[in-house]
Design an enzyme around this catalytic site. Structure first.
Site, short mmCIF file in Angstrom:
data_model
loop_
_atom_site.label_atom_id
_atom_site.label_comp_id
_atom_site.label_asym_id
_atom_site.label_seq_id
_atom_site.Cartn_x
_atom_site.Cartn_y
_atom_site.Cartn_z
N GLY A 14 0.87 -1.16 0.00
CA GLY A 14 0.00 0.00 0.00
C GLY A 14 0.91 1.22 0.00
O GLY A 14 2.12 1.09 -0.18
N GLY A 71 3.28 3.19 1.35
CA GLY A 71 4.14 3.05 2.51
C GLY A 71 4.99 4.25 2.82
O GLY A 71 5.50 4.39 3.94
N ARG A 72 5.18 5.14 1.85
CA ARG A 72 5.93 6.38 2.11
C ARG A 72 5.35 7.55 1.33
O ARG A 72 6.03 8.49 0.97
CB ARG A 72 7.42 6.21 1.79
N LYS A 94 5.77 11.44 -2.08
CA LYS A 94 6.77 10.40 -1.94
C LYS A 94 7.76 10.88 -0.89
O LYS A 94 8.32 11.97 -1.02
CB LYS A 94 7.48 10.16 -3.28
N ASP A 104 11.13 3.47 6.60
CA ASP A 104 11.09 4.71 7.37
C ASP A 104 10.17 5.75 6.75
O ASP A 104 9.99 6.84 7.31
CB ASP A 104 12.50 5.29 7.55
N ARG A 144 4.03 14.85 -6.52
CA ARG A 144 3.83 14.65 -7.96
C ARG A 144 2.40 15.00 -8.34
O ARG A 144 1.45 14.84 -7.55
CB ARG A 144 4.16 13.21 -8.36
N ASP A 198 1.44 -2.86 -8.92
CA ASP A 198 1.15 -1.72 -8.05
C ASP A 198 1.77 -0.43 -8.60
O ASP A 198 1.49 0.65 -8.07
CB ASP A 198 1.63 -1.98 -6.62
N ASN A 199 2.57 -0.52 -9.64
CA ASN A 199 3.12 0.65 -10.32
C ASN A 199 2.42 0.94 -11.63
O ASN A 199 2.92 1.71 -12.45
CB ASN A 199 4.62 0.48 -10.57
N ASP A 230 6.31 6.83 -10.51
CA ASP A 230 7.11 6.15 -9.49
C ASP A 230 8.44 5.67 -10.06
O ASP A 230 8.63 4.49 -10.36
CB ASP A 230 6.33 4.99 -8.87
#
Length: 465
Positions: free
Chosen positions: A97, A99-100, A120, A132, A186, A267-268, A277
C-alpha cells in the site's frame, strides 16, 4: 496542522474537487504527514502548477502546503494512504500500500480533468512495514530528471511538482549513507492502480469494485470500445478496453523514448496509463533489448525489450480482477487488442520522433525495423540516432520516400541532442552533493524543455481528442 491556506489567484483558477472522498472509507487510511526538522524549497514546477491554479502560491505558502502539508482549501481534510495489493516481479503481495506517500489533494486542471497531488517520502503509514517512509534527496532529483525527459519525449507521465529538502540523514544500502532527505509531490491524473482492483478481488468486495469502476469511467473518460467488442456496454468491459488502449500506448512510448522504467509491478500501473514512481530507471546507452535498469532484476524480467510484454501481462492481471464484475470472454477480447494497438502506437510515435510523415502501418513498421537494425549495427546511442536522422536524412534508400515534417525550431540545427545517460545524472547529483550547486540541474531541465518544444506534442491514437 495549521489552518487551510487559500491559493493565490492566477490565470487558471484553483478548483478543488476531492472526488476520492466518496470511496475513502475503504480505499485508504487517513494519515498524518511526518514533522520534518527542516523544510527548504529545492524545486517548484510552475509550468505544471499553473494548469491547476497553484502557480500563484508564494514560496512560503508552497512550503506550508508541500512541506508541512497544510490542507489546500476545500480539499482533503487529511492525507489518505491508499490501500492496494500487487504482483512484484510476478509474485503476489497482499501486504503493500502507500508506505511512504499519500494522496494529498485533488483538483481540476485547465481542461476540466481531475488531477491528484500525491507524495513520496512524506512519512510512515500503516503500510510502511519496516520502512522509514522517507525519500532521499538524490531520489527526488532523479525523479525530476526522469519526468522532465519523459514529458519532452511524449510519454504520458506524472509531473514532479515539488521537492523540499527535509533535514534528515537517511541510511540506504544502494547509495552512500548517511544521505540527505526530501519530500516530493507529484501531479498526475490518478493514483488508482491495477493493484487497487487486485485487492478488492482478493477481499471479494464486489460492491466496492463496482463503485471504483464507476469512479474511473466517470473521472477518466475514454473513447468507446470497438462496435464489435463483446460486452462493450458493460462498465467493467469499457474500463478494460480503455486501460488496454492506454497501456499499449505507454509501452510504445517507453520503447520509442529508449527508456527503461525498471520496476513494472502491478502496483506501479496506473489506471490512466500514466507512467509514475521512478526508481532505478535508465535511458539506453545503445539499442539493446536486454538492457536492464534495476540491479536487483537478476532475470531481466523488466529489461528494455520485455517492457511491452510486462505491461501486457499486467493488463492480464487487471482482467483477472475485473472478473468479479464481468465474464471472461469479453475481458480476453479486450486484452487481445494490446498487440495490434502497441504496434500501431510504435509506428505512430516512431515517425513523430523521427520527424517524418507516416505512410501507413505496414510501411511504418518496416521503417521501425530498419532503424532498429541500423542502430544495432552502428551501436549509436538512440537519442543521437533520432537527432542525426531527423526528417529522414541518412536513412537507407528503402525509406527515402519518407517526407520530413516541417520544423524550424533551432534545436534541430544544433550539434548534439539532449540525452539522459546515467553518467550525466550522476554528475548533476555530484554537484548538489559536493557543493550544493543546483545550477547543472536547472540548466539540464531548461535544455530538456527546449527539446520538448522542438518535438511538439506526441500524436494521439485515432479517435482520441
Amino acid at each position: 496542522m495549521s489552518e487551510p491556506v487559500q491559493p493565490a489567484e492566477c490565470d487558471v483558477p484553483y478548483l478543488a474537487d476531492p472526488a476520492i472522498l466518496a470511496l475513502a472509507d475503504w480505499l485508504g487510511d487517513p494519515v498524518a504527514p511526518a514533522d520534518f526538522p527542516e523544510v527548504q524549497l529545492r524545486w517548484r514546477n510552475d509550468r505544471a502548477a499553473v494548469s491547476v491554479g497553484l502557480a500563484g502560491l508564494s514560496d512560503a505558502e508552497w512550503v506550508q502546503h508541500f512541506g508541512r502539508f497544510a490542507p489546500l482549501e476545500g480539499n482533503l481534510p487529511q492525507p489518505l494512504a491508499l490501500r492496494y495489493h500487487g504482483h512484484q516481479f510476478r509474485v503476489y503481495n497482499p501486504e503493500i500500500g502507500d508506505g511512504r506517500g499519500f494522496l494529498f489533494a485533488q483538483m481540476r486542471d485547465d481542461a476540466g480533468r481531475l488531477l491528484d497531488l500525491g507524495t513520496k517520502g512524506s512519512g510512515q503509514t500503516p503500510w510502511s512495514r519496516s520502512g522509514d517512509g522517507r525519500l532521499t534527496l538524490k531520489g527526488a532529483v532523479r525523479e525530476i530528471l526522469a519526468t522532465e525527459m519523459l514529458e519532452a519525449l511524449g510519454v504520458n507521465t506524472s509531473k514532479t511538482l515539488s521537492v523540499i529538502e527535509t533535514g534528515e540523514s537517511l541510511w540506504r544500502g544502494d547509495e552512500p549513507s548517511p544521505t540527505r532527505s526530501a519530500v516530493l509531490v507529484r501531479l498526475s491524473h490518478s493514483h488508482i492502480r491495477f493493484g487497487t482492483f487486485q485487492r478488492l478481488l482478493a477481499l471479494e468486495q464486489a460492491e466496492e469494485m463496482g463503485a471504483l469502476i464507476d469512479y474511473c469511467l466517470t473521472q477518466f473518460p475514454a473513447s468507446p470500445p470497438p462496435e464489435n467488442a463483446p460486452g462493450r456496454d458493460e462498465p467493467a468491459i469499457r474500463l478494460m478496453h480503455a486501460v488496454v488502449e492506454r497501456m499499449a500506448d505507454l509501452a510504445a512510448s517507453y520503447m520509442v523514448a529508449g527508456f527503461v522504467h525498471g520496476v513494472l509491478n502491478t502496483d506501479n500501473m496506473n489506471i490512466t496509463g500514466e507512467s509514475f514512481d521512478y526508481g532505478p530507471w535508465r535511458w539506453l546507452p545503445e539499442w539493446d533489448p536486454g538492457f536492464t535498469a534495476a540491479y536487483f532484476d537478476h532475470g531481466g524480467l523488466y529489461a528494455f525489450g520485455r517492457q511491452p510484454e510486462a505491461l501486457h501481462w499486467n493488463c492480464g492481471q487487471l482482467a483477472v480482477a475485473l472478473r468479479l464484475h464481468a465474464e471472461t470472454a469479453p475481458l480476453v477480447a479486450a486484452l487481445e487488442r494490446f498487440g495490434p494497438l502497441y504496434m500501431a502506437a510504435v509506428a505512430r510515435r516512431w515517425c513523430w520522433r523521427l520527424g517524418v510523415e507516416p505512410q501507413g502501418i505496414e510501411e511504418d513498421t518496416q521503417l521501425v525495423a530498419g532503424c532498429e537494425a541500423q542502430m544495432r549495427a552502428s551501436a549509436v546511442q538512440p537519442d543521437a540516432f533520432f537527432f542525426a536522422h531527423r526528417g529522414g536524412r541518412g536513412l537507407p534508400e528503402a525509406f527515402s520516400h519518407y517526407r520530413p515534417v516541417a520544423s524550424d525550431h533551432p534545436y534541430w540545427l544544433g550539434e548534439t541532442p539532449q540525452s539522459l545517460l546515467i553518467e550525466e545524472v550522476e554528475a548533476i547529483w555530484a554537484a548538489i552533493a559536493a557543493d550544493d550547486d543546483w545550477g547543472p540541474l536547472h540548466a539540464k531541465v531548461a535544455a530538456i524543455r527546449r527539446m520538448g518544444e522542438a518535438h511538439g506534442p506526441a500524436p494521439l491514437p485515432a479517435g482520441h481528442a
